[in-house]
Write a protein that holds these residues in place. Structure first.
Motif, PDB file in Angstrom:
ATOM      1  N   LYS A 147      -7.751  -4.691   7.646  1.00 52.23           N
ATOM      2  CA  LYS A 147      -7.728  -3.198   8.312  1.00 52.23           C
ATOM      3  C   LYS A 147      -7.685  -1.939   7.521  1.00 52.23           C
ATOM      4  CE  LYS A 147      -5.272  -5.871  12.348  1.00 52.23           C
ATOM      5  NZ  LYS A 147      -5.355  -7.075  11.724  1.00 52.23           N
ATOM      6  N   VAL A 148      -8.678  -1.396   7.840  1.00 49.00           N
ATOM      7  CA  VAL A 148      -8.554   0.067   6.922  1.00 49.00           C
ATOM      8  C   VAL A 148      -7.665   1.153   7.448  1.00 49.00           C
ATOM      9  CG1 VAL A 148     -10.159   1.810   5.852  1.00 49.00           C
ATOM     10  CG2 VAL A 148     -10.746  -0.616   5.516  1.00 49.00           C
ATOM     11  N   ILE A 149      -6.867   1.768   7.076  1.00 46.17           N
ATOM     12  CA  ILE A 149      -5.978   2.800   7.524  1.00 46.17           C
ATOM     13  C   ILE A 149      -6.490   4.125   7.054  1.00 46.17           C
ATOM     14  CG2 ILE A 149      -3.688   3.769   8.179  1.00 46.17           C
ATOM     15  CD1 ILE A 149      -4.469   0.627   9.224  1.00 46.17           C
ATOM     16  N   GLY A 150      -6.910   5.127   7.522  1.00 44.14           N
ATOM     17  CA  GLY A 150      -7.254   6.476   7.176  1.00 44.14           C
ATOM     18  C   GLY A 150      -6.018   7.247   7.092  1.00 44.14           C
ATOM     19  N   LEU A 151      -5.739   7.796   5.847  1.00 43.54           N
ATOM     20  CA  LEU A 151      -4.609   8.802   5.623  1.00 43.54           C
ATOM     21  C   LEU A 151      -5.088  10.237   5.116  1.00 43.54           C
ATOM     22  CD1 LEU A 151      -1.513   9.242   4.933  1.00 43.54           C
ATOM     23  CD2 LEU A 151      -2.092   8.324   2.770  1.00 43.54           C
ATOM     24  N   THR A 152      -4.764  10.977   5.731  1.00 49.75           N
ATOM     25  CA  THR A 152      -5.251  12.480   5.645  1.00 49.75           C
ATOM     26  C   THR A 152      -3.937  13.457   5.637  1.00 49.75           C
ATOM     27  OG1 THR A 152      -7.061  13.842   5.913  1.00 49.75           O
ATOM     28  CG2 THR A 152      -5.822  12.996   7.967  1.00 49.75           C
ATOM     29  N   GLY A 153      -4.540  14.572   5.441  1.00 50.30           N
ATOM     30  CA  GLY A 153      -3.636  15.676   5.338  1.00 50.30           C
ATOM     31  C   GLY A 153      -4.107  16.921   4.871  1.00 50.30           C
ATOM     32  N   GLY A 154      -3.991  18.241   5.300  1.00 50.42           N
ATOM     33  CA  GLY A 154      -4.407  19.363   4.758  1.00 50.42           C
ATOM     34  C   GLY A 154      -3.852  19.974   3.286  1.00 50.42           C
ATOM     35  N   ILE A 155      -4.324  20.977   2.787  1.00 46.00           N
ATOM     36  CA  ILE A 155      -3.466  21.172   1.437  1.00 46.00           C
ATOM     37  C   ILE A 155      -2.256  21.707   1.967  1.00 46.00           C
ATOM     38  CG2 ILE A 155      -4.088  24.003   1.889  1.00 46.00           C
ATOM     39  CD1 ILE A 155      -4.701  24.138  -0.972  1.00 46.00           C
ATOM     40  N   GLY A 156      -1.260  21.086   0.627  1.00 45.76           N
ATOM     41  CA  GLY A 156       0.075  21.225   0.923  1.00 45.76           C
ATOM     42  C   GLY A 156       0.767  20.398   1.777  1.00 45.76           C
ATOM     43  N   SER A 157       0.251  19.603   2.420  1.00 44.40           N
ATOM     44  CA  SER A 157       0.800  18.616   3.328  1.00 44.40           C
ATOM     45  C   SER A 157       1.590  17.554   2.648  1.00 44.40           C
ATOM     46  CB  SER A 157      -0.151  17.961   4.161  1.00 44.40           C
ATOM     47  OG  SER A 157      -0.909  17.087   3.385  1.00 44.40           O
ATOM     48  N   GLY A 158       1.377  17.204   1.553  1.00 42.17           N
ATOM     49  CA  GLY A 158       2.157  15.913   1.021  1.00 42.17           C
ATOM     50  C   GLY A 158       1.451  14.559   1.033  1.00 42.17           C
ATOM     51  N   LYS A 159       0.205  14.493   1.420  1.00 37.47           N
ATOM     52  CA  LYS A 159      -0.482  13.305   1.761  1.00 37.47           C
ATOM     53  C   LYS A 159      -0.423  12.604   0.630  1.00 37.47           C
ATOM     54  CE  LYS A 159      -5.547  14.440   1.224  1.00 37.47           C
ATOM     55  NZ  LYS A 159      -5.540  13.980  -0.048  1.00 37.47           N
ATOM     56  N   THR A 160      -0.721  13.167  -0.650  1.00 32.13           N
ATOM     57  CA  THR A 160      -0.483  12.215  -1.998  1.00 32.13           C
ATOM     58  C   THR A 160       0.457  11.592  -2.133  1.00 32.13           C
ATOM     59  OG1 THR A 160      -2.220  13.686  -2.644  1.00 32.13           O
ATOM     60  CG2 THR A 160      -1.212  12.311  -4.335  1.00 32.13           C
ATOM     61  N   THR A 161       1.619  12.319  -1.740  1.00 33.08           N
ATOM     62  CA  THR A 161       3.083  12.069  -1.907  1.00 33.08           C
ATOM     63  C   THR A 161       3.408  10.508  -1.162  1.00 33.08           C
ATOM     64  OG1 THR A 161       4.119  14.072  -2.632  1.00 33.08           O
ATOM     65  CG2 THR A 161       5.544  12.212  -1.682  1.00 33.08           C
ATOM     66  N   VAL A 162       2.731  10.729   0.192  1.00 35.49           N
ATOM     67  CA  VAL A 162       2.756   9.581   1.062  1.00 35.49           C
ATOM     68  C   VAL A 162       2.119   8.376   0.824  1.00 35.49           C
ATOM     69  CG1 VAL A 162       2.384   8.879   3.620  1.00 35.49           C
ATOM     70  CG2 VAL A 162       3.455  11.147   3.278  1.00 35.49           C
ATOM     71  N   ALA A 163       0.928   8.737   0.070  1.00 32.13           N
ATOM     72  CA  ALA A 163       0.062   7.458  -0.358  1.00 32.13           C
ATOM     73  C   ALA A 163       1.048   6.813  -1.423  1.00 32.13           C
ATOM     74  CB  ALA A 163      -1.078   8.184  -0.981  1.00 32.13           C
ATOM     75  N   LYS A 164       1.680   7.489  -2.493  1.00 31.80           N
ATOM     76  CA  LYS A 164       2.477   6.940  -3.299  1.00 31.80           C
ATOM     77  C   LYS A 164       3.553   6.091  -2.738  1.00 31.80           C
ATOM     78  CE  LYS A 164       0.016   8.859  -6.841  1.00 31.80           C
ATOM     79  NZ  LYS A 164      -0.895   7.843  -7.594  1.00 31.80           N
ATOM     80  N   PHE A 165       4.005   6.553  -1.640  1.00 27.40           N
ATOM     81  CA  PHE A 165       5.315   5.839  -1.280  1.00 27.40           C
ATOM     82  C   PHE A 165       4.581   4.646  -0.523  1.00 27.40           C
ATOM     83  CE2 PHE A 165       7.587   9.772  -0.103  1.00 27.40           C
ATOM     84  CZ  PHE A 165       8.405   9.705  -1.254  1.00 27.40           C
ATOM     85  N   ILE A 166       3.426   4.578  -0.071  1.00 29.74           N
ATOM     86  CA  ILE A 166       2.624   3.300   0.660  1.00 29.74           C
ATOM     87  C   ILE A 166       2.304   2.596  -0.577  1.00 29.74           C
ATOM     88  CG2 ILE A 166       0.560   2.722   1.693  1.00 29.74           C
ATOM     89  CD1 ILE A 166       0.646   5.295   3.341  1.00 29.74           C
ATOM     90  N   GLU A 167       1.705   2.906  -1.538  1.00 25.38           N
ATOM     91  CA  GLU A 167       1.600   2.066  -2.808  1.00 25.38           C
ATOM     92  C   GLU A 167       3.136   1.435  -3.194  1.00 25.38           C
ATOM     93  OE1 GLU A 167      -1.832   2.693  -5.754  1.00 25.38           O
ATOM     94  OE2 GLU A 167      -0.514   4.592  -5.578  1.00 25.38           O
ATOM     95  N   GLU A 168       4.298   2.078  -3.173  1.00 19.24           N
ATOM     96  CA  GLU A 168       5.502   1.509  -3.551  1.00 19.24           C
ATOM     97  C   GLU A 168       5.936   0.378  -2.816  1.00 19.24           C
ATOM     98  OE1 GLU A 168       8.130   4.820  -3.886  1.00 19.24           O
ATOM     99  OE2 GLU A 168       6.994   5.693  -5.442  1.00 19.24           O
ATOM    100  N   ALA A 169       5.512   0.461  -1.393  1.00 25.42           N
ATOM    101  CA  ALA A 169       5.856  -0.553  -0.538  1.00 25.42           C
ATOM    102  C   ALA A 169       4.910  -1.762  -0.507  1.00 25.42           C
ATOM    103  CB  ALA A 169       5.613  -0.062   0.979  1.00 25.42           C
ATOM    104  N   GLY A 170       3.873  -1.644  -1.528  1.00 28.41           N
ATOM    105  CA  GLY A 170       3.118  -2.794  -1.786  1.00 28.41           C
ATOM    106  C   GLY A 170       1.901  -2.911  -1.178  1.00 28.41           C
ATOM    107  N   PHE A 171       1.460  -1.890  -0.589  1.00 26.16           N
ATOM    108  CA  PHE A 171      -0.041  -1.845  -0.037  1.00 26.16           C
ATOM    109  C   PHE A 171      -1.038  -1.030  -0.835  1.00 26.16           C
ATOM    110  CE2 PHE A 171       2.968  -1.921   3.389  1.00 26.16           C
ATOM    111  CZ  PHE A 171       2.554  -2.836   4.290  1.00 26.16           C
TER     112      PHE A 171
END
Length: 209
Positions: free
Chosen positions: A14-38
């Motif tokens: 299952k592919v989950i799309g993750l997005t956010g505009g400039i300054g939203s913090g989407k890359t930080t969320v992506a790092k948290f998701i990686e830390e959770a093992g995904f």
């Protein structure tokens, strides 16, 4: 929070799309998701690599924008390209029509190398390119405009007007919110953002149980 057996269990990817505009913090969320093992595929970062290593793509970009699209060392000349496409929607669309298929091919290859049930695709243009239509679910990271602008000013040293000009070219947040399956509001600091990300992951994984 998530044991490895749960992450590696793959009845169907299952592919989950993750997005956010400039300054939203989407890359930080992506790092948290990686830390959770995904596993997370960073579309924007991969695009920056692909324009330098895909020889066929390089040739096509040079044909479109001229030899100056790459510097004397053969690397993508981002400043020149940005100046060429700024305010020229037709040229920007032509450039994107070259880069996006190459990223799509790279992403599909990456998916084939993974064995997790949930794979996350981080991309700034999830809704603009209708990539969400090929995703199991979509996640939007958002924040109040004034907060996003201040973050980018502090991070990149850009002026208020420069950032506002970028935001004006992006899909309005209210339209993204209507399209997203999950929304993470990032107005209250890093710890709250991590907590909200964890809550979202719990809800998401519960859908397939």
């Amino acid at each position: 929070m998530f044991d490895q057996a749960t992450i590696n269990h793959q009845p169907s990817t299952k592919v989950i799309g993750l997005t956010g505009g400039i300054g939203s913090g989407k890359t930080t969320v992506a790092k948290f998701i990686e830390e959770a093992g995904f596993p997370v595929y960073y579309s924007d970062d991969r695009a920056k690599d692909i324009v330098n290593v895909d020889e066929d793509l390089k040739h096509r970009i040079i044909n479109l924008l001229g030899q100056e699209a790459y510097n004397e060392n053969g690397f993508y000349n981002r400043r020149y390209v940005a100046e060429r496409v700024f305010g020229n929607q037709e040229l920007l669309l032509k450039l994107n029509s070259l880069i996006h298929p190459a990223v799509k091919t790279d992403f599909e290859s990456w998916v084939g190398s993974q064995d997790a049930e949930f794979l996350f695709k981080e991309t700034a243009l999830l809704f603009e390119l209708k990539l969400n239509e090929n995703c199991y679910k979509s996640i939007l990271v958002t924040a109040d405009d004034n907060i996003r602008i201040k973050r980018v000013m502090d991070r990149d040293g850009k002026t208020y007007r420069e950032i506002e000009a970028v935001m004006d070219k992006q899909m309005p947040e209210k339209d993204k919110i209507k399209r997203a399956d999950f929304i993470i509001f990032n107005n209250d600091g890093i710890e709250e953002l991590k907590t909200e990300t964890e809550k979202m992951l719990i809800k998401l994984t519960a859908l397939s149980e």
